[in-house]
Design a protein around this motif. Structure first.
Motif, PDB file in Angstrom:
ATOM      1  N   GLN A 179      18.031 -19.509  -0.151  1.00  0.00           N
ATOM      2  CA  GLN A 179      17.593 -19.520  -1.548  1.00  0.00           C
ATOM      3  C   GLN A 179      17.439 -18.110  -2.110  1.00  0.00           C
ATOM      4  N   LYS A 180      16.987 -17.159  -1.292  1.00  0.00           N
ATOM      5  CA  LYS A 180      16.760 -15.797  -1.764  1.00  0.00           C
ATOM      6  C   LYS A 180      17.924 -14.900  -1.364  1.00  0.00           C
ATOM      7  N   SER A 181      18.245 -13.971  -2.246  1.00  0.00           N
ATOM      8  CA  SER A 181      19.278 -12.992  -1.903  1.00  0.00           C
ATOM      9  C   SER A 181      18.627 -11.869  -1.092  1.00  0.00           C
ATOM     10  N   HIS A 182      19.451 -11.026  -0.551  1.00  0.00           N
ATOM     11  CA  HIS A 182      18.948  -9.921   0.263  1.00  0.00           C
ATOM     12  C   HIS A 182      18.092  -8.985  -0.591  1.00  0.00           C
ATOM     13  N   LYS A 183      18.536  -8.768  -1.805  1.00  0.00           N
ATOM     14  CA  LYS A 183      17.813  -7.870  -2.715  1.00  0.00           C
ATOM     15  C   LYS A 183      16.399  -8.388  -2.981  1.00  0.00           C
ATOM     16  N   GLU A 184      16.279  -9.699  -3.202  1.00  0.00           N
ATOM     17  CA  GLU A 184      14.966 -10.307  -3.456  1.00  0.00           C
ATOM     18  C   GLU A 184      14.071 -10.208  -2.229  1.00  0.00           C
ATOM     19  N   ARG A 185      14.652 -10.433  -1.040  1.00  0.00           N
ATOM     20  CA  ARG A 185      13.860 -10.336   0.190  1.00  0.00           C
ATOM     21  C   ARG A 185      13.329  -8.925   0.400  1.00  0.00           C
ATOM     22  N   VAL A 186      14.168  -7.928   0.129  1.00  0.00           N
ATOM     23  CA  VAL A 186      13.753  -6.534   0.281  1.00  0.00           C
ATOM     24  C   VAL A 186      12.641  -6.212  -0.709  1.00  0.00           C
ATOM     25  N   ALA A 187      12.770  -6.705  -1.945  1.00  0.00           N
ATOM     26  CA  ALA A 187      11.741  -6.450  -2.960  1.00  0.00           C
ATOM     27  C   ALA A 187      10.409  -7.089  -2.546  1.00  0.00           C
ATOM     28  N   ASP A 188      10.458  -8.317  -2.040  1.00  0.00           N
ATOM     29  CA  ASP A 188       9.236  -8.991  -1.578  1.00  0.00           C
ATOM     30  C   ASP A 188       8.596  -8.220  -0.424  1.00  0.00           C
ATOM     31  N   PHE A 189       9.417  -7.739   0.488  1.00  0.00           N
ATOM     32  CA  PHE A 189       8.902  -6.993   1.629  1.00  0.00           C
ATOM     33  C   PHE A 189       8.240  -5.703   1.170  1.00  0.00           C
ATOM     34  N   ASN A 190       8.861  -5.032   0.212  1.00  0.00           N
ATOM     35  CA  ASN A 190       8.291  -3.789  -0.302  1.00  0.00           C
ATOM     36  C   ASN A 190       6.954  -4.024  -0.995  1.00  0.00           C
ATOM     37  N   THR A 191       6.835  -5.107  -1.753  1.00  0.00           N
ATOM     38  CA  THR A 191       5.552  -5.401  -2.405  1.00  0.00           C
ATOM     39  C   THR A 191       4.492  -5.718  -1.359  1.00  0.00           C
ATOM     40  N   LYS A 192       4.894  -6.401  -0.301  1.00  0.00           N
ATOM     41  CA  LYS A 192       3.948  -6.711   0.781  1.00  0.00           C
ATOM     42  C   LYS A 192       3.452  -5.421   1.438  1.00  0.00           C
ATOM     43  N   LEU A 193       4.374  -4.489   1.672  1.00  0.00           N
ATOM     44  CA  LEU A 193       3.990  -3.215   2.274  1.00  0.00           C
ATOM     45  C   LEU A 193       3.088  -2.406   1.339  1.00  0.00           C
ATOM     46  N   ASP A 194       3.340  -2.478   0.028  1.00  0.00           N
ATOM     47  CA  ASP A 194       2.503  -1.761  -0.936  1.00  0.00           C
ATOM     48  C   ASP A 194       1.076  -2.300  -0.944  1.00  0.00           C
ATOM     49  N   ASN A 195       0.908  -3.592  -0.704  1.00  0.00           N
ATOM     50  CA  ASN A 195      -0.410  -4.221  -0.739  1.00  0.00           C
ATOM     51  C   ASN A 195      -1.226  -3.976   0.525  1.00  0.00           C
ATOM     52  N   LEU A 196      -0.589  -3.548   1.595  1.00  0.00           N
ATOM     53  CA  LEU A 196      -1.320  -3.306   2.838  1.00  0.00           C
ATOM     54  C   LEU A 196      -2.233  -2.090   2.688  1.00  0.00           C
ATOM     55  N   THR A 197      -3.345  -2.143   3.408  1.00  0.00           N
ATOM     56  CA  THR A 197      -4.252  -0.994   3.384  1.00  0.00           C
ATOM     57  C   THR A 197      -3.646   0.145   4.178  1.00  0.00           C
ATOM     58  N   GLU A 198      -4.121   1.329   3.931  1.00  0.00           N
ATOM     59  CA  GLU A 198      -3.584   2.495   4.622  1.00  0.00           C
ATOM     60  C   GLU A 198      -4.478   2.873   5.802  1.00  0.00           C
ATOM     61  N   HIS A 199      -5.063   1.889   6.418  1.00  0.00           N
ATOM     62  CA  HIS A 199      -5.978   2.088   7.536  1.00  0.00           C
ATOM     63  C   HIS A 199      -5.282   2.742   8.726  1.00  0.00           C
ATOM     64  N   PHE A 200      -4.022   2.399   8.953  1.00  0.00           N
ATOM     65  CA  PHE A 200      -3.334   2.860  10.141  1.00  0.00           C
ATOM     66  C   PHE A 200      -2.538   4.145   9.904  1.00  0.00           C
ATOM     67  N   ASP A 201      -2.635   4.727   8.702  1.00  0.00           N
ATOM     68  CA  ASP A 201      -1.932   5.991   8.450  1.00  0.00           C
ATOM     69  C   ASP A 201      -2.555   7.100   9.284  1.00  0.00           C
ATOM     70  N   LEU A 202      -1.752   8.065   9.674  1.00  0.00           N
ATOM     71  CA  LEU A 202      -2.264   9.192  10.453  1.00  0.00           C
ATOM     72  C   LEU A 202      -3.018  10.141   9.553  1.00  0.00           C
ATOM     73  N   PRO A 203      -4.237  10.539   9.943  1.00  0.00           N
ATOM     74  CA  PRO A 203      -5.001  11.472   9.111  1.00  0.00           C
ATOM     75  C   PRO A 203      -4.425  12.876   9.210  1.00  0.00           C
ATOM     76  N   LYS A 204      -4.627  13.644   8.169  1.00  0.00           N
ATOM     77  CA  LYS A 204      -4.130  15.022   8.190  1.00  0.00           C
ATOM     78  C   LYS A 204      -5.018  15.843   9.116  1.00  0.00           C
ATOM     79  N   VAL A 205      -4.362  16.697   9.890  1.00  0.00           N
ATOM     80  CA  VAL A 205      -5.097  17.528  10.851  1.00  0.00           C
ATOM     81  C   VAL A 205      -4.912  18.996  10.473  1.00  0.00           C
ATOM     82  N   GLY A 206      -5.986  19.745  10.536  1.00  0.00           N
ATOM     83  CA  GLY A 206      -5.906  21.173  10.279  1.00  0.00           C
ATOM     84  C   GLY A 206      -6.260  21.511   8.846  1.00  0.00           C
ATOM     85  N   PRO A 207      -6.332  22.783   8.565  1.00  0.00           N
ATOM     86  CA  PRO A 207      -6.690  23.199   7.211  1.00  0.00           C
ATOM     87  C   PRO A 207      -5.557  22.973   6.214  1.00  0.00           C
ATOM     88  N   GLY A 208      -5.931  22.594   5.019  1.00  0.00           N
ATOM     89  CA  GLY A 208      -4.957  22.489   3.944  1.00  0.00           C
ATOM     90  C   GLY A 208      -4.393  21.201   3.788  1.00  0.00           C
TER      91      GLY A 208
END
Length: 89
Positions: A60-89
């Motif tokens: 039912q969905k095209s590849h473009k639609e699936r990619v768009a849905d996946f991107n919105t899902k990734l945008d909604n995720l929290t950034e809890h698992f992002d690596l914190p910046k280390v060092g000055p600046g």
């Protein structure tokens, strides 16, 4: 190029093969038929239906639609698992 010579088969191995073939052709083969139980039949039927549903859902969905849905899902995720910046600046 150098090619190896093929080994010749010995007469004893040929004789063994012919004896084995003759012995196997004389004996009748027994084939056992195993029927599936009701539960196994029902399980396979449901499994087949689920596979068809999954395939129709993906079609039912095209590849473009699936990619768009996946991107919105990734945008909604929290950034809890992002690596914190280390060092000055």
């Amino acid at each position: 190029m150098y090619y190896r010579k093929k080994k010749k088969k010995s007469k004893s191995s040929k004789e063994k093969m012919t004896k084995a073939l003759e012995a196997s052709s004389d004996e009748p083969k027994i084939v056992q038929v195993i029927e599936k139980t009701e539960a196994e039949k029902k399980f396979e039927e449901i499994r087949r239906k689920r596979q068809l549903d999954r395939a129709s859902k993906q079609a039912q969905k095209s590849h473009k639609e699936r990619v768009a849905d996946f991107n919105t899902k990734l945008d909604n995720l929290t950034e809890h698992f992002d690596l914190p910046k280390v060092g000055p600046g």
